[in-house]
Design an enzyme around this catalytic site. Structure first.
Site, PDB file in Angstrom:
ATOM      1  N   GLU A 166       0.554  -0.813   0.036  1.00  0.00           N
ATOM      2  CA  GLU A 166      -0.429  -0.363  -0.105  1.00  0.00           C
ATOM      3  C   GLU A 166       1.314   0.946   0.571  1.00  0.00           C
ATOM      4  OE1 GLU A 166      -2.686   0.284   3.482  1.00  0.00           O
ATOM      5  OE2 GLU A 166      -3.554   1.643   2.759  1.00  0.00           O
ATOM      6  N   LYS A 169      -9.897   2.099  -2.369  1.00  0.00           N
ATOM      7  CA  LYS A 169      -9.751   1.330  -0.761  1.00  0.00           C
ATOM      8  C   LYS A 169     -11.871   1.734  -0.143  1.00  0.00           C
ATOM      9  CE  LYS A 169      -7.381   1.561   4.089  1.00  0.00           C
ATOM     10  NZ  LYS A 169      -5.875   1.850   4.126  1.00  0.00           N
ATOM     11  N   CYS A 210      -5.922  -3.129   2.965  1.00  0.00           N
ATOM     12  CA  CYS A 210      -5.513  -3.059   4.279  1.00  0.00           C
ATOM     13  C   CYS A 210      -6.529  -3.199   5.673  1.00  0.00           C
ATOM     14  CB  CYS A 210      -4.303  -1.891   4.503  1.00  0.00           C
ATOM     15  SG  CYS A 210      -4.096  -2.104   6.532  1.00  0.00           S
TER      16      CYS A 210
END
Lengths: 302, 302
Positions: A46, A119, A156
């Site tokens: 990331e 995300k 994540c």
């Protein structure tokens, strides 16, 4: 592709310094090396182009953002096309003035963009001030068909949400990838460090088992200081596990390295035939999942 | 109750023989003993009144079913009221001619029924022919308020479904209980046994972490033969873990025993403040969860 042909996956665990050009150069070198060693899918961590800048809230840091397509995806597209390798490229994406995302571009083996994920779950914790920088994604969950299989693109914090893994797998993803920047607050490490890292591993393994898919997490390493704070020590431990949640390959907690694993995508169907969890989902009773909290008493009765 | 007063939980891991009266008598003795030792919540294993009869399909075995309330809940209600203990009582429930459920009655500390859950996810695997016997539950998912906390009532196969844990926790459950009958096919044990048991543990731990709740699984032990087959070896391993997925107490794989743990329900809020996963759920993008498969391409875009 014959589903039983082993597919080599490479996870690039790296440290990310202040020089964004050097980070890109290192990534290009390592992706190219992985491709030369036979990898068909390579994933970077990331926000690999910079230190984990979300340790503080500073409007000047939006300067780190770039468009998609843009410099990072252009450079890696050339590697993808040259080596016929699928590359997962995390980008701090500038979409418009005032709209920035924590994104993941999936580049296909011909160098073209196969898909883009933004995300969906954005954290805000001490030293992880992501809600300041990142507009929540509006792509929904993304299973992206590539030359090397159907790839679930996640990032994540998504790892804590079974809904994200499920919705990606239900679109046909055979492998879920989670580029990540997770670490210890140094002062908590001795007391809670092992528990925190174990919880992070368990969640990933559970997504593999519940959905019958391969799961890979790709983290950075190294201590990154913060002005006036103790900084963060990223815990590496990048790994890939099979659809039973068994780890196939795992990196150290503190070293830059490339993790390789040969996966047989035929295992997805084989495992799902033995553990037919998808067959028995009670879709008639899951409506409450779209609610914040069921204090109204909705029990999904049917 | 002060949320920081430790609450003693007891999990009754037992073997279940052919004499249903003896199984009930053993359960009564052990629940009463656990209550005398301070337990405020006691859970019995799935279908504890009989051998795991689902190893074969035989209409005569519906004779094992009983109503709720009925003999099992009546007998255990008396213990609950006498000792002010909450008891989770699995029952093969006869609801009507032709409608039988794999159910879980939750008896409150005054001996009254606090709630009833009917297994929502019903398996059908070699030697686990549950779809023959059990009508899928129509209670929806059940968080049941009792004198000793808010109890999530789930059963065995539900463990593989993050949706079930989530929907129960979203109703306010602080502890999820999974009475269980899970074991090895003896011929698979040496090759796959460890992996299977580990996957089962991981799923439970993940529910605890994702939802910030305590999770307990209560399994039977012993080999139960089947006519013409190799039978099943139930793997015990009953355990309870905290909201970080850390195991507080765990039983053996092969012995009858009562597992005790002191839990602090205040940990639920404490853990959720540090790991605020519920805050960031993308409820706007989870609609696809109610679909069987997203081959139509619904990505929850928003």
């Amino acid at each position: 592709m014959n589903p039983h042909t082993p597919l080599k996956i490479a996870l690039i665990q790296m440290a990310c310094g202040a020089d964004t050009g050097a980070n890109l150069a290192a990534a290009l070198t390592r992706v190219e090396d992985a491709a030369r060693r036979g990898a068909r899918v390579v994933c970077l961590p990331e926000l690999f182009r910079s230190p984990y800048f979300c340790q503080r809230e500073d409007p000047a840091l939006f300067e780190l953002a770039e468009p998609v397509p843009g410099p990072s995806t252009d450079a890696l597209s050339r590697v993808a096309g040259r080596h016929n390798v699928v590359i997962l490229v995390p980008v701090f994406e500038r979409r418009a003035a005032g709209i920035y995302h924590n994104s993941l571009a999936v580049l296909d083996g011909d160098g073209k963009m196969a898909g883009l994920y933004r995300k969906m779950h954005v954290p805000d914790d001490p030293a992880y001030y992501e809600k300041f920088y990142f507009t929540p994604g509006d792509t929904g969950f993304q299973a992206i068909q590539t030359r090397a299989g159907n790839i679930g693109a996640l990032i994540c914090w998504d790892q804590w949400y079974p809904e994200a893994a499920r919705l990606t797998a239900l679109q046909g993803a055979e492998m879920l990838f989670y580029p990540t920047a997770i670490g210890w607050h140094p002062s908590e490490k001795s007391r809670d460090g092992a528990t925190q890292r174990r919880a992070w591993q368990i969640m990933h393994h559970s997504h593999a088992i519940a959905n019958g898919v391969f799961v890979a997490a790709v983290n950075r390493v190294g201590h990154e200081p913060s002005a006036g704070g103790e900084g963060l020590e990223f815990w590496g431990s990048s790994f890939i596990c099979d659809p039973f949640g068994e780890v196939l390959a795992e990196a150290s907690v503190d070293k830059e390295e490339t993790v390789f694993a040969d996966v047989d995508l035929g295992r997805v169907e084989e495992v799902r035939r033995h553990w037919p969890f998808l067959r028995d989902r009670r879709v008639d009773a899951y409506g409450g999942i779209t609610r914040r909290f069921l204090d109204g008493g909705d029990r999904g009765a049917c």
